[in-house]
Design a protein around this motif. Structure first.
Motif, short mmCIF file in Angstrom:
data_model
loop_
_atom_site.label_atom_id
_atom_site.label_comp_id
_atom_site.label_asym_id
_atom_site.label_seq_id
_atom_site.Cartn_x
_atom_site.Cartn_y
_atom_site.Cartn_z
N ARG A 10 0.85 -1.20 0.00
CA ARG A 10 0.00 0.00 0.00
C ARG A 10 0.88 1.25 0.00
N TYR A 11 0.58 2.17 -0.85
CA TYR A 11 1.33 3.43 -0.84
C TYR A 11 0.38 4.55 -1.22
N SER A 12 0.82 5.78 -1.00
CA SER A 12 -0.01 6.93 -1.35
C SER A 12 0.06 7.16 -2.85
N ARG A 14 -0.63 9.09 -6.13
CA ARG A 14 -0.87 10.50 -6.46
C ARG A 14 -0.99 10.72 -7.98
N TYR A 63 -9.60 20.30 -2.00
CA TYR A 63 -8.16 19.98 -1.89
C TYR A 63 -7.54 20.28 -3.25
N TRP A 67 -4.36 15.60 -8.86
CA TRP A 67 -4.64 14.16 -8.82
C TRP A 67 -5.84 13.81 -7.93
N CYS A 117 -5.09 7.68 -1.36
CA CYS A 117 -4.12 8.54 -0.67
C CYS A 117 -4.86 9.29 0.43
N TRP A 118 -4.44 9.07 1.65
CA TRP A 118 -5.00 9.84 2.77
C TRP A 118 -4.86 11.32 2.47
N VAL A 119 -5.90 12.10 2.68
CA VAL A 119 -5.81 13.55 2.54
C VAL A 119 -6.43 14.18 3.78
N ALA A 120 -5.55 14.82 4.57
CA ALA A 120 -6.03 15.56 5.74
C ALA A 120 -5.89 17.07 5.53
N ALA A 121 -5.10 17.46 4.52
CA ALA A 121 -4.80 18.88 4.31
C ALA A 121 -5.88 19.55 3.45
N ARG A 153 6.96 4.23 -4.25
CA ARG A 153 8.33 4.62 -3.91
C ARG A 153 8.78 3.75 -2.74
N LYS A 155 9.72 2.62 0.84
CA LYS A 155 9.15 3.10 2.11
C LYS A 155 10.23 3.80 2.94
N ARG A 157 10.77 4.83 6.53
CA ARG A 157 10.21 4.68 7.88
C ARG A 157 11.31 4.66 8.92
C1 LIG Z 1 -3.58 11.18 8.53
C2 LIG Z 1 -2.85 11.35 7.23
C3 LIG Z 1 -3.00 12.52 6.51
C4 LIG Z 1 -2.37 12.68 5.26
N1 LIG Z 1 -2.63 13.80 4.52
C5 LIG Z 1 -2.06 13.92 3.29
C6 LIG Z 1 -2.39 15.03 2.46
O1 LIG Z 1 -3.16 15.91 2.84
N2 LIG Z 1 -1.82 15.10 1.24
C7 LIG Z 1 -0.96 14.14 0.76
O2 LIG Z 1 -0.49 14.25 -0.39
N3 LIG Z 1 -0.64 13.06 1.53
C8 LIG Z 1 -1.17 12.93 2.77
N4 LIG Z 1 -0.90 11.83 3.54
C9 LIG Z 1 -0.02 10.76 3.00
C10 LIG Z 1 1.34 10.69 3.70
O3 LIG Z 1 2.16 11.74 3.25
C11 LIG Z 1 1.95 9.31 3.40
O4 LIG Z 1 1.11 8.31 3.94
C12 LIG Z 1 3.34 9.15 4.01
O5 LIG Z 1 4.25 10.07 3.43
C13 LIG Z 1 3.88 7.74 3.81
O6 LIG Z 1 3.91 7.39 2.44
P1 LIG Z 1 3.10 6.13 1.88
O7 LIG Z 1 1.65 6.33 2.20
O8 LIG Z 1 3.35 6.14 0.39
O9 LIG Z 1 3.64 4.89 2.54
C14 LIG Z 1 -1.50 11.66 4.77
C15 LIG Z 1 -1.36 10.48 5.53
C16 LIG Z 1 -2.03 10.32 6.72
C17 LIG Z 1 -1.89 9.01 7.46
#
Ligand SMILES: Cc1cc2nc3c(=O)[nH]c(=O)nc-3n(C[C@H](O)[C@H](O)[C@H](O)COP(=O)(O)O)c2cc1C
Length: 172
Positions: A10-12, A14, A63, A67, A117-121, A153, A155, A157
């Motif tokens: 699993r990865y973010s 974009r 947002y 993407w 992709c998690w987005v909190a921003a 990419r 990881k 960590r």
């Molecule tokens: C709670 C949370 C909020 C996040 N918000 C954003 C976001 O707003 N924009 C974004 O591009 N990535 C966001 N991410 C993704 C993280 O940047 C990403 O999970 C982290 O860099 C690790 O990379 P990976 O998910 O590819 O393993 C968020 C992740 C989490 C868990």
């Protein structure tokens, strides 16, 4: 997929292909969220499924990244604090519950070959307006849901030694 492979893979995502998400897969990821554990089993969350077609301008306000609305779907998770379990010291667990449910959805999506992709921003005021959320509903996170058009990419960590502390009660 083996669970540990899933965590690794699993990865973010974009960048997304325009290909639609099959209805059966959508229902499966929503069900994975439904099955998530919640404090006192209160299930104080609501998922919002947004079809991005024709809504790109609005979603850009929510947002700003291109993407975000490239995928055919965006899923939002909202916490309902009034319905959540509250600890004796007043801590409300609605956000925790919503986050666990979203993580279930995200891992299930990865298992089905879908990207997220998690987005909190995001802009919470824009989210409230666009999705017509009442005050009692708290938007916590969003994710696009679609087929990945980019590559994972490596990881990055911290090592476990920085993240874990072992307590040795006997040595006191
Ligand atoms: C709670 C949370 C909020 C996040 N918000 C954003 C976001 O707003 N924009 C974004 O591009 N990535 C966001 N991410 C993704 C993280 O940047 C990403 O999970 C982290 O860099 C690790 O990379 P990976 O998910 O590819 O393993 C968020 C992740 C989490 C868990």
């Amino acid at each position: 997929m083996d669970f540990f492979d899933l965590c690794q893979r699993r990865y973010s995502v974009r960048a997304y292909k325009p290909d639609p998400v099959e209805e059966a897969k959508l229902q499966k990821v929503l069900d994975a969220a439904r099955l998530a554990p919640t404090a006192a089993n209160r299930q104080p969350f609501q998922l919002i499924v947004i079809h991005t077609a024709g809504r790109q301008a609005e979603l850009k306000r929510l947002y700003h990244r291109e993407w975000f609305s490239q995928a055919p779907l965006v899923i939002g998770i909202c916490a309902l604090p009034a319905g959540a379990w509250v600890r004796k010291d007043g801590k409300n667990y609605a956000d925790v519950d919503a986050t666990i449910a979203m993580d279930h959805l995200i891992l299930a999506a990865a298992d089905l070959g879908l990207g997220t992709c998690w987005v909190a921003a995001f802009d919470p005021a824009a989210a409230r307006e666009i999705l017509r959320l009442p005050d009692v509903v708290e938007p916590v996170a969003f994710t696009p849901l679609g087929y990945p058009a980019d590559q994972p990419r490596p990881k990055d960590r911290k090592p476990l030694v920085e993240l874990v502390r072992y307590e040795h009660w006997q040595s006191r």
